[in-house]
Design an enzyme around this catalytic site. Structure first.
Site, PDB file in Angstrom:
ATOM      1  N   CYS A  19       5.078   1.314 -11.692  1.00 13.58           N
ATOM      2  CA  CYS A  19       5.858   2.739 -13.097  1.00 13.58           C
ATOM      3  C   CYS A  19       5.038   2.653 -14.239  1.00 13.58           C
ATOM      4  O   CYS A  19       3.845   1.789 -14.478  1.00 13.58           O
ATOM      5  CB  CYS A  19       6.578   1.406 -14.055  1.00 13.58           C
ATOM      6  SG  CYS A  19       8.612   2.240 -12.671  1.00 13.58           S
ATOM      7  N   ARG A  35       0.328   6.143 -10.740  1.00 15.44           N
ATOM      8  CA  ARG A  35       1.398   4.879 -11.064  1.00 15.44           C
ATOM      9  C   ARG A  35       3.137   4.538 -10.541  1.00 15.44           C
ATOM     10  O   ARG A  35       3.919   3.770 -10.345  1.00 15.44           O
ATOM     11  CB  ARG A  35       1.614   4.124 -12.534  1.00 15.44           C
ATOM     12  CG  ARG A  35       0.154   3.727 -12.885  1.00 15.44           C
ATOM     13  CD  ARG A  35       0.317   3.542 -14.752  1.00 15.44           C
ATOM     14  NE  ARG A  35       0.311   1.741 -14.094  1.00 15.44           N
ATOM     15  CZ  ARG A  35       0.132   0.521 -14.393  1.00 15.44           C
ATOM     16  NH1 ARG A  35      -1.338   0.504 -13.489  1.00 15.44           N
ATOM     17  NH2 ARG A  35       0.856  -0.665 -14.132  1.00 15.44           N
ATOM     18  N   TRP A  68       8.069   4.043 -10.272  1.00 11.28           N
ATOM     19  CA  TRP A  68       8.526   4.063  -8.915  1.00 11.28           C
ATOM     20  C   TRP A  68       9.479   2.985  -8.925  1.00 11.28           C
ATOM     21  O   TRP A  68       9.579   2.189  -9.168  1.00 11.28           O
ATOM     22  CB  TRP A  68       6.824   3.748  -8.215  1.00 11.28           C
ATOM     23  CG  TRP A  68       6.576   3.551  -6.948  1.00 11.28           C
ATOM     24  CD1 TRP A  68       6.610   4.570  -6.690  1.00 11.28           C
ATOM     25  CD2 TRP A  68       7.466   1.919  -6.373  1.00 11.28           C
ATOM     26  NE1 TRP A  68       6.392   3.841  -4.978  1.00 11.28           N
ATOM     27  CE2 TRP A  68       6.547   2.289  -5.078  1.00 11.28           C
ATOM     28  CE3 TRP A  68       7.619   0.911  -6.930  1.00 11.28           C
ATOM     29  CZ2 TRP A  68       6.766   1.394  -4.154  1.00 11.28           C
ATOM     30  CZ3 TRP A  68       8.190   0.047  -5.826  1.00 11.28           C
ATOM     31  CH2 TRP A  68       7.699   0.596  -4.531  1.00 11.28           C
ATOM     32  N   ASN A  70       7.919  -1.765 -17.115  1.00 13.51           N
ATOM     33  CA  ASN A  70       7.154  -2.063 -15.238  1.00 13.51           C
ATOM     34  C   ASN A  70       7.570  -2.654 -14.596  1.00 13.51           C
ATOM     35  O   ASN A  70       7.033  -4.217 -15.505  1.00 13.51           O
ATOM     36  CB  ASN A  70       6.485  -1.328 -15.643  1.00 13.51           C
ATOM     37  CG  ASN A  70       5.213  -1.771 -14.704  1.00 13.51           C
ATOM     38  OD1 ASN A  70       5.407  -1.352 -13.652  1.00 13.51           O
ATOM     39  ND2 ASN A  70       3.625  -2.075 -14.732  1.00 13.51           N
ATOM     40  N   GLY A  71       8.125  -3.199 -14.116  1.00 17.50           N
ATOM     41  CA  GLY A  71       8.066  -4.660 -12.762  1.00 17.50           C
ATOM     42  C   GLY A  71       9.224  -4.557 -12.417  1.00 17.50           C
ATOM     43  O   GLY A  71      10.464  -3.927 -12.121  1.00 17.50           O
ATOM     44  N   GLU A  91      -8.220   1.446   9.169  1.00 17.91           N
ATOM     45  CA  GLU A  91      -8.613   2.108   7.648  1.00 17.91           C
ATOM     46  C   GLU A  91      -8.843   3.645   7.996  1.00 17.91           C
ATOM     47  O   GLU A  91      -7.609   4.161   6.897  1.00 17.91           O
ATOM     48  CB  GLU A  91      -9.750   1.655   6.880  1.00 17.91           C
ATOM     49  CG  GLU A  91     -10.255   3.053   5.477  1.00 17.91           C
ATOM     50  CD  GLU A  91      -9.645   2.456   4.550  1.00 17.91           C
ATOM     51  OE1 GLU A  91      -7.988   2.019   4.616  1.00 17.91           O
ATOM     52  OE2 GLU A  91      -8.808   3.773   3.182  1.00 17.91           O
ATOM     53  N   LYS A 149      -4.962   5.626   6.091  1.00 17.73           N
ATOM     54  CA  LYS A 149      -5.492   7.410   5.285  1.00 17.73           C
ATOM     55  C   LYS A 149      -4.934   8.348   5.650  1.00 17.73           C
ATOM     56  O   LYS A 149      -4.332   8.899   4.974  1.00 17.73           O
ATOM     57  CB  LYS A 149      -7.070   7.338   5.034  1.00 17.73           C
ATOM     58  CG  LYS A 149      -7.332   8.337   4.051  1.00 17.73           C
ATOM     59  CD  LYS A 149      -7.940   6.823   2.620  1.00 17.73           C
ATOM     60  CE  LYS A 149      -6.772   5.698   2.241  1.00 17.73           C
ATOM     61  NZ  LYS A 149      -7.308   4.755   1.612  1.00 17.73           N
ATOM     62  N   GLU A 207      -0.266   7.716   5.566  1.00 20.57           N
ATOM     63  CA  GLU A 207      -0.007   7.602   3.842  1.00 20.57           C
ATOM     64  C   GLU A 207      -0.218   8.868   3.410  1.00 20.57           C
ATOM     65  O   GLU A 207       1.217   9.283   2.702  1.00 20.57           O
ATOM     66  CB  GLU A 207      -1.152   6.413   3.109  1.00 20.57           C
ATOM     67  CG  GLU A 207      -2.352   7.059   2.682  1.00 20.57           C
ATOM     68  CD  GLU A 207      -2.485   6.080   1.497  1.00 20.57           C
ATOM     69  OE1 GLU A 207      -4.080   5.765   1.464  1.00 20.57           O
ATOM     70  OE2 GLU A 207      -2.063   5.804   0.640  1.00 20.57           O
ATOM     71  N   HIS A 252      -3.744  -3.113  26.973  1.00 23.64           N
ATOM     72  CA  HIS A 252      -2.847  -4.262  27.594  1.00 23.64           C
ATOM     73  C   HIS A 252      -0.551  -3.512  26.961  1.00 23.64           C
ATOM     74  O   HIS A 252      -0.655  -4.408  26.789  1.00 23.64           O
ATOM     75  CB  HIS A 252      -3.189  -4.981  27.085  1.00 23.64           C
ATOM     76  CG  HIS A 252      -4.425  -5.250  27.316  1.00 23.64           C
ATOM     77  ND1 HIS A 252      -4.552  -5.827  28.074  1.00 23.64           N
ATOM     78  CD2 HIS A 252      -5.579  -5.408  27.403  1.00 23.64           C
ATOM     79  CE1 HIS A 252      -5.538  -6.816  28.665  1.00 23.64           C
ATOM     80  NE2 HIS A 252      -6.632  -6.290  28.044  1.00 23.64           N
ATOM     81  N   LYS A 289      -0.604   4.353  -6.729  1.00 26.83           N
ATOM     82  CA  LYS A 289      -1.424   3.327  -6.746  1.00 26.83           C
ATOM     83  C   LYS A 289      -1.711   2.289  -6.866  1.00 26.83           C
ATOM     84  O   LYS A 289      -2.540   1.782  -6.207  1.00 26.83           O
ATOM     85  CB  LYS A 289      -2.357   5.045  -7.818  1.00 26.83           C
ATOM     86  CG  LYS A 289      -3.413   4.489  -7.630  1.00 26.83           C
ATOM     87  CD  LYS A 289      -4.432   4.475  -6.461  1.00 26.83           C
ATOM     88  CE  LYS A 289      -6.002   4.477  -6.866  1.00 26.83           C
ATOM     89  NZ  LYS A 289      -6.827   4.654  -5.237  1.00 26.83           N
TER      90      LYS A 289
HETATM   91  O1  M6R Z   1      -5.646  -2.396  -5.826  1.00 29.04           O
HETATM   92  P1  M6R Z   1      -5.832  -3.007  -4.270  1.00 29.04           P
HETATM   93  O2  M6R Z   1      -7.257  -2.549  -4.114  1.00 29.04           O
HETATM   94  O3  M6R Z   1      -5.033  -4.183  -4.924  1.00 29.04           O
HETATM   95  O4  M6R Z   1      -4.607  -2.354  -3.740  1.00 29.04           O
HETATM   96  C1  M6R Z   1      -4.101  -2.667  -2.914  1.00 29.04           C
HETATM   97  C2  M6R Z   1      -3.014  -1.807  -1.422  1.00 29.04           C
HETATM   98  O5  M6R Z   1      -2.295  -1.380  -2.193  1.00 29.04           O
HETATM   99  C3  M6R Z   1      -4.049  -0.228  -1.831  1.00 29.04           C
HETATM  100  O6  M6R Z   1      -5.207  -0.926  -1.349  1.00 29.04           O
HETATM  101  C4  M6R Z   1      -3.419   0.772  -0.726  1.00 29.04           C
HETATM  102  O7  M6R Z   1      -3.472   0.126   0.408  1.00 29.04           O
HETATM  103  C5  M6R Z   1      -4.676   2.024  -1.132  1.00 29.04           C
HETATM  104  N1  M6R Z   1      -3.828   2.897  -1.960  1.00 29.04           N
HETATM  105  C6  M6R Z   1      -3.987   2.811   0.444  1.00 29.04           C
HETATM  106  O8  M6R Z   1      -5.381   4.311   0.233  1.00 29.04           O
END
Ligand code: M6R
Length: 602
Positions: free
Chosen positions: A2, A27, A74, A100-101, A479, A483, A486, A502, A597
């Site tokens: 948010c 956000r 969000w 927000n929260g 990683e 990527k 997501e 396994h 984000k």
């Molecule tokens: O701001 P942060 O690095 O603490 O965020 C952690 C995760 O939410 C963030 O790395 C998320 O996994 C990525 N945006 C994915 O690409």
């Protein structure tokens, strides 16, 4: 999670709020709204499901206004819909609020105070605004006192901006755990979740602390604590370049941010070099780390994946044992700590609630903590004893790319400096090696068209996929898988290559894409063996190998870099493969479904 904006002054509030929300869309982007008060002091509320572009369609451009608040959502409580979109209003329409929260006791508050009131949304936010109205109207409190009383009654995280139609020249603001800033201008003031939202109108911002309440008018910003004591705080200058937050000629921020990585490597080297051209980190940080007997890296998502590479770097270059933990588990399931732990919080945003709750606990226990973040002044930066900045420039695409490589580079520099001050011999000249990395990254991003073809051939129609690797390559596989899933919604697992047999190899069938990362000589043969195993079961395998271990027929060859820094190079083609897969599937690359984000809820 948010985004909040507010404006009060003499200019066109509507456009400033909408442009601010566009900057905050990272956000949250499932619904949005603005509330503006016109020159005759009449309030106008506009809300829409979806993006800010959809909100723009329903905003009445005829309404002239110089004050208002806005929100991009969000969803936490209640599905994305116009009904649940913010701002929310009290039944009388007098009070209007954005939030927000997450309010943890909203049900109890509602039962205690609001039984006679018909709530029109499913949100916790509506309970807040109705509660403020209840205190103002039933207990005849001033708006400020009603606002304060509501805050004391609520439990949870919040950033709030409130307007009262009976006193329209004020925006009331407060925060707890969630970020919120006040921006100062000439004859106007603004409110925002992130300086980025308002950088087009001011670069002067005042930080707010939990437990403070602020009344913002066009002339003044008055901060006080809940006891009513006035607080003076200077504004700081936000060092944000407008170019950094524009897409320019790129279709998506993600591609821009992938391309920026060579420059980010060089910028990091510049920031961490002293005038003699030596790498330097604040000596209090290095001495505290040297005095510790174990490092605990705590992080989420991509930052967590970078943490695993950090473990290798720290253990190899400093000989200090290092553990990596998920923030969301660590807080509730704390491992036995050693006598002298040193905590590293890796967080691009510096606002991640899961990580923050661990930092609160480690601070209570009195352990030293270092936040490595991209955002100066962010919550985790302010609350940890030490901070190192990533200097990656704003990362706006939800999928993190340049922050991942920046985190690894900063950890590499930290490990190198600590190792050296410990007197350990090392064959790594980090300045030289990171320079080679930057050049290597450049050659990969210049090879986009080929990676686009590979994405089309291997990933454009598959429903699932695997990334496999061993050692550092396994960490990058995790990683790379995150990527891909997501932003393309292809179900992908990042797997330790040797572990497939396994159990998980049962999932391999005709055509399953298996992408193998191979960068290390001593384990290359084993991973190649694993590729053979999946090929025999019908997999459509793709090998990404580093020069020294590449073989004819490998689909992508990576430029050679130091063995400790291979993730900085091997991750780049995987980022581009994710980008193009998402693009080919017609997804919104920068704003994948269900995500945001900055994850400011636990
Ligand atoms: O701001 P942060 O690095 O603490 O965020 C952690 C995760 O939410 C963030 O790395 C998320 O996994 C990525 N945006 C994915 O690409």
């Amino acid at each position: 999670m948010c985004g909040i904006v507010g404006f009060i002054g003499n200019q066109d509030a509507k456009e400033i709020l909408l442009q601010g929300l566009e900057k905050l869309e990272y956000r949250g982007y499932d619904s949005a709204g603005i509330y503006i008060i016109d020159e005759a002091n009449k309030g106008h509320l506009f809300k829409e499901k979806g993006r800010i572009a959809a909100l723009r369609e329903v905003v009445n451009n005829e309404v002239a206004s110089s004050k208002g608040i806005g929100h991009t959502r969000w969803a936490t409580h209640g599905v994305p819909s116009v009904r649940n979109a913010h701002p929310h209003q009290s039944t009388s329409g007098r009070f209007t609020l954005v939030h927000n929260g997450v309010i943890e006791n909203y049900q109890a508050v509602s039962d205690a105070y609001l039984s006679g009131i018909e709530l029109v949304s499913d949100t916790d936010t509506e309970v807040i605004v109705q509660l403020i109205a209840w205190f103002a109207e039933q207990e005849e409190l001033s708006t400020l006192d009603a606002f304060k009383k509501a805050i004391v009654t609520l439990k949870g995280s919040y950033a709030l901006a409130l307007m009262d139609a009976e006193n329209p020249d004020v925006i009331y603001v407060a925060k707890n755990k969630s970020p919120l800033l006040i921006g100062k201008g000439e004859d106007f003031n603004v409110v925002c979740s992130d300086a980025m939202a308002m950088i087009q109108v001011t670069n002067q911002f005042v930080e707010l602390m939990d437990g403070e309440v602020v009344t913002v008018t066009k002339e003044q910003i008055e901060i006080e604590n809940l006891a009513g004591d006035k607080i003076e705080r200077e504004a700081y200058t936000a060092e944000l370049d407008l170019n950094d937050i524009e897409k320019g000629t790129y279709a998506y921020y993600m591609l821009k941010e992938i391309d920026e990585q060579p420059a980010v490597m060089r910028k990091i080297l510049q920031h961490y070099q002293n005038t003699e051209g030596q790498l330097e980190i604040d000596s209090v940080i290095t001495e505290t780390l040297l005095a510790s007997d174990r490092v605990y890296i705590v992080a989420c998502g991509t930052s967590y994946n970078a943490g695993w590479v950090g473990k290798q770097l720290i253990e190899n270059l400093t000989n200090i044992p290092t553990e990596v933990h998920l923030s969301s588990e660590f807080g509730y399931n704390m491992p036995l700590l050693t006598e002298k732990p040193f905590f590293i919080f890796l967080t691009q945003s510096g606002e991640t609630a899961d990580s923050r709750q661990v930092l609160v606990k480690t601070n209570e226990l009195g352990h030293p903590a270092l936040t490595i973040t991209n955002v100066q002044g962010s919550t985790l930066s302010r609350e940890a004893q030490f901070t190192l900045l990533l200097h990656a420039g704003p990362e706006i695409a939800v999928a993190s790319t340049k922050a991942y490589t920046a985190q690894i580079a900063v950890l590499a520099i930290l490990a190198e400096v600590v190792g050296k001050s410990k007197g350990l011999a090392s064959d790594v000249d980090m300045i030289h090696e990171l320079g080679i990395v930057a050049a290597g990254m450049e050659t990969i991003v210049d090879n986009k068209e080929y990676l686009e073809e590979l994405a089309a051939n291997y990933l454009s129609i598959s429903r699932n996929a695997f990334y496999i690797g061993r050692g550092m390559d396994y960490y990058v596989a995790m990683e790379a898988a995150l990527k891909l899933k997501e932003i393309s919604y292809v179900q992908t697992e990042g797997f330790a290559a040797g572990e497939l047999k396994h159990g998980t190899i049962a999932l391999i069938e005709e055509g399953t894409p298996v992408l193998a990362l191979i960068t290390e000589e001593s384990i290359a043969g084993h991973t190649r063996g694993n590729v053979e195993e999946v090929n025999s079961r019908g997999a459509h395998s793709l090998v990404i190998a580093m020069e020294n271990v590449a073989r004819e027929g490998d689909q992508f060859v990576l430029p050679q870099v130091h063995a400790l820094l291979t993730p900085l190079i091997s991750v780049i083609p995987t980022q581009l493969l994710s980008y193009y897969t998402s693009l080919h599937r017609g997804n919104d690359v920068d704003k994948p479904r269900n995500l945001a984000k900055s994850v400011t809820v636990e």
